[in-house]
Design a protein around this motif. Structure first.
Motif, PDB file in Angstrom:
ATOM      1  N   ALA A  37       0.838  -1.208   0.000  1.00  0.00           N
ATOM      2  CA  ALA A  37       0.000   0.000   0.000  1.00  0.00           C
ATOM      3  C   ALA A  37       0.875   1.260   0.000  1.00  0.00           C
ATOM      4  CB  ALA A  37      -0.921  -0.009   1.210  1.00  0.00           C
ATOM      5  N   ALA A  38       2.051   1.176   0.649  1.00  0.00           N
ATOM      6  CA  ALA A  38       2.922   2.358   0.753  1.00  0.00           C
ATOM      7  C   ALA A  38       3.717   2.615  -0.523  1.00  0.00           C
ATOM      8  CB  ALA A  38       3.886   2.173   1.936  1.00  0.00           C
ATOM      9  N   LYS A  39       3.734   1.610  -1.415  1.00  0.00           N
ATOM     10  CA  LYS A  39       4.580   1.672  -2.615  1.00  0.00           C
ATOM     11  C   LYS A  39       4.411   2.971  -3.403  1.00  0.00           C
ATOM     12  CE  LYS A  39       5.890  -2.788  -4.543  1.00  0.00           C
ATOM     13  NZ  LYS A  39       5.651  -3.796  -5.565  1.00  0.00           N
ATOM     14  N   GLN A  40       3.155   3.359  -3.598  1.00  0.00           N
ATOM     15  CA  GLN A  40       2.896   4.531  -4.450  1.00  0.00           C
ATOM     16  C   GLN A  40       2.835   5.811  -3.628  1.00  0.00           C
ATOM     17  OE1 GLN A  40       2.955   3.717  -7.491  1.00  0.00           O
ATOM     18  NE2 GLN A  40       2.579   1.531  -7.249  1.00  0.00           N
ATOM     19  N   SER A  41       2.610   5.675  -2.299  1.00  0.00           N
ATOM     20  CA  SER A  41       2.168   6.852  -1.557  1.00  0.00           C
ATOM     21  C   SER A  41       3.255   7.576  -0.761  1.00  0.00           C
ATOM     22  CB  SER A  41       1.025   6.455  -0.611  1.00  0.00           C
ATOM     23  OG  SER A  41       1.487   5.461   0.268  1.00  0.00           O
ATOM     24  N   SER A  42       4.454   6.996  -0.598  1.00  0.00           N
ATOM     25  CA  SER A  42       5.461   7.707   0.192  1.00  0.00           C
ATOM     26  C   SER A  42       6.863   7.393  -0.326  1.00  0.00           C
ATOM     27  CB  SER A  42       5.358   7.301   1.672  1.00  0.00           C
ATOM     28  OG  SER A  42       5.882   6.005   1.836  1.00  0.00           O
ATOM     29  N   PRO A  43       7.817   8.302  -0.099  1.00  0.00           N
ATOM     30  CA  PRO A  43       9.190   8.038  -0.556  1.00  0.00           C
ATOM     31  C   PRO A  43       9.765   6.770   0.083  1.00  0.00           C
ATOM     32  CG  PRO A  43       8.934  10.329   0.164  1.00  0.00           C
ATOM     33  CD  PRO A  43       7.672   9.626   0.516  1.00  0.00           C
ATOM     34  N   LEU A  44       9.410   6.541   1.374  1.00  0.00           N
ATOM     35  CA  LEU A  44       9.895   5.334   2.052  1.00  0.00           C
ATOM     36  C   LEU A  44       9.296   4.078   1.404  1.00  0.00           C
ATOM     37  CD1 LEU A  44      11.861   5.458   4.375  1.00  0.00           C
ATOM     38  CD2 LEU A  44       9.968   5.041   5.965  1.00  0.00           C
ATOM     39  N   ARG A  46       8.430   3.839  -1.704  1.00  0.00           N
ATOM     40  CA  ARG A  46       9.081   3.617  -3.006  1.00  0.00           C
ATOM     41  C   ARG A  46      10.457   2.969  -2.817  1.00  0.00           C
ATOM     42  NH1 ARG A  46       5.907   8.028  -4.364  1.00  0.00           N
ATOM     43  NH2 ARG A  46       7.339   9.591  -3.543  1.00  0.00           N
ATOM     44  N   LEU A  47      11.125   3.350  -1.718  1.00  0.00           N
ATOM     45  CA  LEU A  47      12.413   2.731  -1.410  1.00  0.00           C
ATOM     46  C   LEU A  47      12.207   1.241  -1.077  1.00  0.00           C
ATOM     47  CD1 LEU A  47      15.472   3.013  -0.762  1.00  0.00           C
ATOM     48  CD2 LEU A  47      14.825   3.600   1.576  1.00  0.00           C
ATOM     49  N   ALA A  48      11.199   0.980  -0.249  1.00  0.00           N
ATOM     50  CA  ALA A  48      10.896  -0.407   0.139  1.00  0.00           C
ATOM     51  C   ALA A  48      10.585  -1.245  -1.098  1.00  0.00           C
ATOM     52  CB  ALA A  48       9.716  -0.431   1.112  1.00  0.00           C
ATOM     53  N   ALA A  49       9.889  -0.646  -2.066  1.00  0.00           N
ATOM     54  CA  ALA A  49       9.476  -1.376  -3.268  1.00  0.00           C
ATOM     55  C   ALA A  49      10.678  -1.932  -4.028  1.00  0.00           C
ATOM     56  CB  ALA A  49       8.656  -0.458  -4.168  1.00  0.00           C
ATOM     57  N   GLN A  50      11.790  -1.211  -3.974  1.00  0.00           N
ATOM     58  CA  GLN A  50      12.975  -1.693  -4.701  1.00  0.00           C
ATOM     59  C   GLN A  50      13.446  -3.041  -4.149  1.00  0.00           C
ATOM     60  OE1 GLN A  50      15.987   1.347  -4.686  1.00  0.00           O
ATOM     61  NE2 GLN A  50      14.568   2.907  -5.397  1.00  0.00           N
ATOM     62  N   TYR A  51      13.325  -3.222  -2.824  1.00  0.00           N
ATOM     63  CA  TYR A  51      13.708  -4.497  -2.210  1.00  0.00           C
ATOM     64  C   TYR A  51      12.658  -5.567  -2.527  1.00  0.00           C
ATOM     65  CZ  TYR A  51      17.120  -1.842   0.478  1.00  0.00           C
ATOM     66  OH  TYR A  51      18.168  -1.042   0.848  1.00  0.00           O
ATOM     67  N   MET A  52      11.379  -5.178  -2.369  1.00  0.00           N
ATOM     68  CA  MET A  52      10.302  -6.157  -2.577  1.00  0.00           C
ATOM     69  C   MET A  52      10.310  -6.707  -3.996  1.00  0.00           C
ATOM     70  SD  MET A  52       7.326  -4.015  -0.740  1.00  0.00           S
ATOM     71  CE  MET A  52       6.021  -5.217  -0.801  1.00  0.00           C
ATOM     72  N   ASP A  53      10.508  -5.823  -4.962  1.00  0.00           N
ATOM     73  CA  ASP A  53      10.444  -6.267  -6.359  1.00  0.00           C
ATOM     74  C   ASP A  53      11.591  -7.217  -6.704  1.00  0.00           C
ATOM     75  OD1 ASP A  53       8.247  -4.723  -6.464  1.00  0.00           O
ATOM     76  OD2 ASP A  53       9.092  -3.119  -7.693  1.00  0.00           O
ATOM     77  N   ARG A  54      12.650  -7.181  -5.895  1.00  0.00           N
ATOM     78  CA  ARG A  54      13.769  -8.111  -6.124  1.00  0.00           C
ATOM     79  C   ARG A  54      13.637  -9.383  -5.285  1.00  0.00           C
ATOM     80  NH1 ARG A  54      17.471  -3.262  -6.119  1.00  0.00           N
ATOM     81  NH2 ARG A  54      17.669  -3.612  -3.883  1.00  0.00           N
ATOM     82  N   GLY A  55      12.589  -9.449  -4.454  1.00  0.00           N
ATOM     83  CA  GLY A  55      12.404 -10.625  -3.602  1.00  0.00           C
ATOM     84  C   GLY A  55      13.264 -10.581  -2.353  1.00  0.00           C
ATOM     85  N   GLN A  56      13.802  -9.392  -2.018  1.00  0.00           N
ATOM     86  CA  GLN A  56      14.630  -9.270  -0.807  1.00  0.00           C
ATOM     87  C   GLN A  56      13.800  -8.691   0.327  1.00  0.00           C
ATOM     88  OE1 GLN A  56      17.545  -6.616  -2.420  1.00  0.00           O
ATOM     89  NE2 GLN A  56      18.856  -8.273  -3.132  1.00  0.00           N
ATOM     90  N   LEU A  57      14.309  -8.831   1.553  1.00  0.00           N
ATOM     91  CA  LEU A  57      13.603  -8.228   2.681  1.00  0.00           C
ATOM     92  C   LEU A  57      13.832  -6.719   2.696  1.00  0.00           C
ATOM     93  CD1 LEU A  57      14.107 -10.634   5.727  1.00  0.00           C
ATOM     94  CD2 LEU A  57      12.239 -10.541   4.061  1.00  0.00           C
ATOM     95  N   VAL A  58      12.803  -5.998   3.079  1.00  0.00           N
ATOM     96  CA  VAL A  58      12.906  -4.554   3.279  1.00  0.00           C
ATOM     97  C   VAL A  58      13.708  -4.347   4.575  1.00  0.00           C
ATOM     98  CG1 VAL A  58      11.500  -2.494   3.744  1.00  0.00           C
ATOM     99  CG2 VAL A  58      10.720  -4.203   2.083  1.00  0.00           C
ATOM    100  N   PRO A  59      14.617  -3.342   4.622  1.00  0.00           N
ATOM    101  CA  PRO A  59      15.448  -3.183   5.829  1.00  0.00           C
ATOM    102  C   PRO A  59      14.614  -3.059   7.111  1.00  0.00           C
ATOM    103  CG  PRO A  59      16.265  -1.799   4.047  1.00  0.00           C
ATOM    104  CD  PRO A  59      14.977  -2.386   3.562  1.00  0.00           C
ATOM    105  N   ASP A  60      15.144  -3.662   8.179  1.00  0.00           N
ATOM    106  CA  ASP A  60      14.419  -3.703   9.458  1.00  0.00           C
ATOM    107  C   ASP A  60      13.908  -2.335   9.938  1.00  0.00           C
ATOM    108  OD1 ASP A  60      14.637  -6.460   9.716  1.00  0.00           O
ATOM    109  OD2 ASP A  60      16.554  -6.340  10.777  1.00  0.00           O
TER     110      ASP A  60
END
Ligand code: AMP
Length: 196
Positions: A37-44, A46-60
């Motif tokens: 849900a946050a993917k489109q709505s906040s800079p954080l 969008r940053l998280a999306a880069q990890y998710m789209d690669r199948g990696q964990l978003v930083p803690d």
């Protein structure tokens, strides 16, 4: 009650926790859904999306601040079911600290045990219907590997705390739900009798 679901990607954590939601009437907190849900709505987001789209964990730190904000909402005052969180030992420790401060410890941790080859088939099927960008054959393989390396150590972590219950997740959603409901009911009796 505070419940954690742990299982490899595709094991049915979302389905199981949504079914349990009707039964226990406590909300469901899925970090995957929050992050999507946050993917489109906040800079954080969008940053998280880069990890998710690669199948990696978003930083803690990103995940922990998001969960902390959610838990402060009144909807979660009676408990919740965590789906896809915690996923690292650091997240689990931080959750323990924050629940200790709130005086509301975890009630049960449910492991959904499943056959990996079958899970991969299920996820590819889901990819076709839900069009999730992280459900490609390549990212599915990476998410499975990330589960083994970063999340499965949590099983021992919670086993040592006497919180872990493992459930066979290969049956139909109704069968899996019955196993989970039995485990939760048993835990509820123990918690209530300990409380006197
Ligand atoms: P899920 O919907 O639970 O399968 O999560 C989808 C993706 O969101 C994962 O592959 C991760 O990239 C990210 N994600 C979800 N929950 C977490 C978490 N607790 N910690 C780090 N990344 C997460």
């Amino acid at each position: 009650m505070l419940i954690v679901f742990i299982g490899p990607p595709g094991a049915g954590k979302g389905t199981a926790s949504r079914k349990l939601l009707d039964y226990l009437q406590i909300p469901h907190l899925s970090t995957g859904e929050l992050l999507r849900a946050a993917k489109q709505s906040s800079p954080l987001g969008r940053l998280a999306a880069q990890y998710m789209d690669r199948g990696q964990l978003v930083p803690d730190p990103i995940v922990l601040s998001m969960v902390g904000e959610e838990l402060d909402k009144p909807a979660f005052s009676r408990g919740c079911m965590f789906d896809g969180f915690p996923r690292t030992i650091q997240q689990a420790k931080s959750l323990d600290d924050s629940l200790r401060q709130r005086g509301t410890p975890l009630s049960i941790v449910i492991e959904l045990k499943a056959d990996e080859a079958e899970l991969i088939t299920r996820m590819l099927r889901r990819a076709a219907t839900e069009k999730r960008v992280d459900d490609t054959p390549e990212t599915i393989g990476r998410r499975m590997e990330v589960y083994h390396r970063q999340t499965s150590p949590l099983l021992d972590y919670y086993r040592k705390q006497g919180l872990l219950v493992s459930v066979d997740a290969m049956g139909s959603p109704d069968d899996v739900f019955e196993l989970i409901r039995a485990a939760v009911d048993k835990k509820k009796v123990t918690v209530e009798s300990a409380a006197g």
